[in-house]
Scaffold this motif. Sequence first.
Motif, PDB file in Angstrom:
ATOM      1  N   ASP A  85       0.829  -1.212   0.000  1.00 50.92           N
ATOM      2  CA  ASP A  85       0.000   0.000   0.000  1.00 50.92           C
ATOM      3  C   ASP A  85       0.864   1.263   0.000  1.00 50.92           C
ATOM      4  OD1 ASP A  85      -2.324  -1.472  -0.038  1.00 50.92           O
ATOM      5  OD2 ASP A  85      -2.683  -1.315   2.123  1.00 50.92           O
ATOM      6  N   GLN A  86       1.938   1.254   0.781  1.00 48.87           N
ATOM      7  CA  GLN A  86       2.820   2.415   0.824  1.00 48.87           C
ATOM      8  C   GLN A  86       3.537   2.617  -0.508  1.00 48.87           C
ATOM      9  OE1 GLN A  86       5.007   1.155   4.310  1.00 48.87           O
ATOM     10  NE2 GLN A  86       4.050   2.719   5.589  1.00 48.87           N
ATOM     11  N   LEU A  87       3.934   1.533  -1.145  1.00 46.45           N
ATOM     12  CA  LEU A  87       4.602   1.627  -2.440  1.00 46.45           C
ATOM     13  C   LEU A  87       3.664   2.190  -3.506  1.00 46.45           C
ATOM     14  CD1 LEU A  87       6.485  -1.792  -2.345  1.00 46.45           C
ATOM     15  CD2 LEU A  87       7.528   0.487  -2.192  1.00 46.45           C
ATOM     16  N   ILE A  88       2.417   1.781  -3.456  1.00 48.29           N
ATOM     17  CA  ILE A  88       1.431   2.308  -4.402  1.00 48.29           C
ATOM     18  C   ILE A  88       1.177   3.783  -4.128  1.00 48.29           C
ATOM     19  CG2 ILE A  88      -1.010   2.205  -5.048  1.00 48.29           C
ATOM     20  CD1 ILE A  88      -0.830  -0.845  -4.738  1.00 48.29           C
ATOM     21  N   GLU A  89       1.087   4.140  -2.855  1.00 51.02           N
ATOM     22  CA  GLU A  89       0.871   5.542  -2.496  1.00 51.02           C
ATOM     23  C   GLU A  89       2.052   6.407  -2.945  1.00 51.02           C
ATOM     24  OE1 GLU A  89      -0.686   9.068  -1.126  1.00 51.02           O
ATOM     25  OE2 GLU A  89      -1.669   7.135  -1.510  1.00 51.02           O
ATOM     26  N   LEU A  90       3.268   5.889  -2.820  1.00 51.85           N
ATOM     27  CA  LEU A  90       4.438   6.623  -3.290  1.00 51.85           C
ATOM     28  C   LEU A  90       4.328   6.883  -4.790  1.00 51.85           C
ATOM     29  CD1 LEU A  90       7.216   7.855  -2.937  1.00 51.85           C
ATOM     30  CD2 LEU A  90       8.211   5.557  -3.099  1.00 51.85           C
ATOM     31  N   GLY A  91       3.909   5.876  -5.539  1.00 54.20           N
ATOM     32  CA  GLY A  91       3.719   6.067  -6.970  1.00 54.20           C
ATOM     33  C   GLY A  91       2.698   7.147  -7.261  1.00 54.20           C
ATOM     34  N   LYS A  92       1.609   7.141  -6.517  1.00 48.12           N
ATOM     35  CA  LYS A  92       0.573   8.154  -6.722  1.00 48.12           C
ATOM     36  C   LYS A  92       1.131   9.555  -6.494  1.00 48.12           C
ATOM     37  CE  LYS A  92      -3.445   5.315  -5.401  1.00 48.12           C
ATOM     38  NZ  LYS A  92      -4.509   5.125  -4.375  1.00 48.12           N
ATOM     39  N   GLN A  93       1.909   9.707  -5.421  1.00 44.64           N
ATOM     40  CA  GLN A  93       2.433  11.025  -5.097  1.00 44.64           C
ATOM     41  C   GLN A  93       3.482  11.490  -6.100  1.00 44.64           C
ATOM     42  OE1 GLN A  93       3.184  12.213  -1.124  1.00 44.64           O
ATOM     43  NE2 GLN A  93       1.793  10.736  -0.208  1.00 44.64           N
ATOM     44  N   LEU A  94       4.096  10.536  -6.803  1.00 46.41           N
ATOM     45  CA  LEU A  94       5.066  10.898  -7.837  1.00 46.41           C
ATOM     46  C   LEU A  94       4.417  10.974  -9.216  1.00 46.41           C
ATOM     47  CD1 LEU A  94       8.160   8.774  -6.711  1.00 46.41           C
ATOM     48  CD2 LEU A  94       7.846  11.249  -6.521  1.00 46.41           C
ATOM     49  N   GLY A  95       3.112  10.772  -9.258  1.00 44.70           N
ATOM     50  CA  GLY A  95       2.389  10.938 -10.515  1.00 44.70           C
ATOM     51  C   GLY A  95       2.340   9.720 -11.399  1.00 44.70           C
ATOM     52  N   VAL A  96       2.642   8.533 -10.851  1.00 43.39           N
ATOM     53  CA  VAL A  96       2.602   7.315 -11.678  1.00 43.39           C
ATOM     54  C   VAL A  96       1.711   6.248 -11.050  1.00 43.39           C
ATOM     55  CG1 VAL A  96       4.865   7.707 -12.703  1.00 43.39           C
ATOM     56  CG2 VAL A  96       4.700   6.405 -10.570  1.00 43.39           C
ATOM     57  N   GLY A  97       0.758   6.653 -10.255  1.00 45.99           N
ATOM     58  CA  GLY A  97      -0.052   5.680  -9.528  1.00 45.99           C
ATOM     59  C   GLY A  97      -1.290   5.208 -10.256  1.00 45.99           C
ATOM     60  N   ASP A  98      -1.204   5.042 -11.567  1.00 45.44           N
ATOM     61  CA  ASP A  98      -2.391   4.597 -12.303  1.00 45.44           C
ATOM     62  C   ASP A  98      -2.609   3.101 -12.104  1.00 45.44           C
ATOM     63  OD1 ASP A  98      -0.446   3.407 -13.834  1.00 45.44           O
ATOM     64  OD2 ASP A  98      -0.754   4.673 -15.599  1.00 45.44           O
ATOM     65  N   ALA A  99      -3.673   2.591 -12.741  1.00 44.18           N
ATOM     66  CA  ALA A  99      -4.044   1.187 -12.545  1.00 44.18           C
ATOM     67  C   ALA A  99      -2.951   0.232 -13.029  1.00 44.18           C
ATOM     68  CB  ALA A  99      -5.355   0.896 -13.279  1.00 44.18           C
ATOM     69  N   THR A 100      -2.262   0.587 -14.104  1.00 43.46           N
ATOM     70  CA  THR A 100      -1.201  -0.275 -14.634  1.00 43.46           C
ATOM     71  C   THR A 100      -0.055  -0.398 -13.638  1.00 43.46           C
ATOM     72  OG1 THR A 100      -1.753   0.371 -16.906  1.00 43.46           O
ATOM     73  CG2 THR A 100       0.422  -0.603 -16.531  1.00 43.46           C
ATOM     74  N   PHE A 101       0.336   0.734 -13.059  1.00 42.27           N
ATOM     75  CA  PHE A 101       1.401   0.724 -12.054  1.00 42.27           C
ATOM     76  C   PHE A 101       0.971  -0.104 -10.846  1.00 42.27           C
ATOM     77  CE2 PHE A 101       2.911   2.569  -8.041  1.00 42.27           C
ATOM     78  CZ  PHE A 101       4.279   2.406  -8.188  1.00 42.27           C
ATOM     79  N   GLN A 102      -0.227   0.123 -10.364  1.00 38.93           N
ATOM     80  CA  GLN A 102      -0.703  -0.594  -9.190  1.00 38.93           C
ATOM     81  C   GLN A 102      -0.732  -2.098  -9.435  1.00 38.93           C
ATOM     82  OE1 GLN A 102      -4.199   1.035  -7.208  1.00 38.93           O
ATOM     83  NE2 GLN A 102      -3.849   3.025  -8.156  1.00 38.93           N
ATOM     84  N   GLN A 103      -1.176  -2.485 -10.616  1.00 36.13           N
ATOM     85  CA  GLN A 103      -1.244  -3.909 -10.951  1.00 36.13           C
ATOM     86  C   GLN A 103       0.152  -4.522 -10.987  1.00 36.13           C
ATOM     87  OE1 GLN A 103      -4.490  -4.949 -11.368  1.00 36.13           O
ATOM     88  NE2 GLN A 103      -3.714  -7.032 -11.123  1.00 36.13           N
ATOM     89  N   ALA A 104       1.116  -3.773 -11.525  1.00 34.29           N
ATOM     90  CA  ALA A 104       2.488  -4.274 -11.602  1.00 34.29           C
ATOM     91  C   ALA A 104       3.072  -4.469 -10.213  1.00 34.29           C
ATOM     92  CB  ALA A 104       3.352  -3.302 -12.404  1.00 34.29           C
ATOM     93  N   VAL A 105       2.752  -3.564  -9.289  1.00 27.61           N
ATOM     94  CA  VAL A 105       3.239  -3.693  -7.910  1.00 27.61           C
ATOM     95  C   VAL A 105       2.588  -4.882  -7.219  1.00 27.61           C
ATOM     96  CG1 VAL A 105       3.317  -2.574  -5.643  1.00 27.61           C
ATOM     97  CG2 VAL A 105       3.776  -1.229  -7.704  1.00 27.61           C
ATOM     98  N   GLN A 106       1.300  -5.013  -7.373  1.00 25.61           N
ATOM     99  CA  GLN A 106       0.566  -6.075  -6.684  1.00 25.61           C
ATOM    100  C   GLN A 106       0.867  -7.462  -7.249  1.00 25.61           C
ATOM    101  OE1 GLN A 106      -3.341  -4.456  -7.367  1.00 25.61           O
ATOM    102  NE2 GLN A 106      -3.422  -3.422  -5.375  1.00 25.61           N
ATOM    103  N   ASP A 107       1.123  -7.544  -8.553  1.00 26.38           N
ATOM    104  CA  ASP A 107       1.318  -8.847  -9.203  1.00 26.38           C
ATOM    105  C   ASP A 107       2.779  -9.263  -9.316  1.00 26.38           C
ATOM    106  OD1 ASP A 107      -1.395  -8.874  -9.459  1.00 26.38           O
ATOM    107  OD2 ASP A 107      -1.434  -8.516 -11.624  1.00 26.38           O
TER     108      ASP A 107
END
Length: 235
Positions: A162-184
């Motif tokens: 969750d923190q890694l995804i939130e970091l992506g969001k704050q850096l402007g790359v937290g879209d669904a593709t990024f989130q899926q790559a982190v989770q999978d």
Amino acid sequence: MSSTRTPANPLLQPNKPRISPGIVVVIVLVLALAAGVGVQYYRGHSKVEVSSNGRAEPAVITAPGASGKGVTVGKAGAKAHIDLYLDFRCPHCAEFEEATGATVDKLVQDGTATLTYWPLQFVNPDASPRLANAFAAAAANGKALSYADEMYGDFSKSWTTDQLIELGKQLGVGDATFQQAVQDNTYAGWLESVTKAADDRGVTGTPTVYVNDKQLPADQMTPEGLQKAVDAIAS
């Protein structure tokens, strides 16, 4: 008339409550455990705050995914090239980043050197692969340097998914593709190829640094030592 007072017999005094050493030890252990749980909870739930928003991000020259190749950022054509073998859970890597990060960032930003990240994953069997995979997902979205810097900038954080995804969001790359790559754990196969390439090169620990294929000695892994090594090539 005088009176005399019979000295009290200590053996006949009322019993005072006593705490046995065993109980003290148990209490100390319970308190230590509670403190440890509290620290761990904070590490996994503390707020993600970034410091690099708005700064220029170096271009990603080689994106993650190419078998046996690290992530290269900077300006193509730079004379100097820095290879950095790191583990995002390695405390010595965090120390190296704290000491030399500003120097490396400047060399990359001004076009003096390119930088290749080689994320390894052996310090922590659970966290190292998770953080390396998230870094790759961020790098695929053009945020390699900032994402790496931020993870090291708050090294005490657990960096949960969750923190890694939130970091992506704050850096402007937290879209669904990024989130899926982190989770999978999308980049697991690529990370294994990076590990093999590091083994083939003889890398045995992190951080390990090469400047134009010459390994930087441990006593030169300082801002001055790194700058000197790059200047010798770029001048």
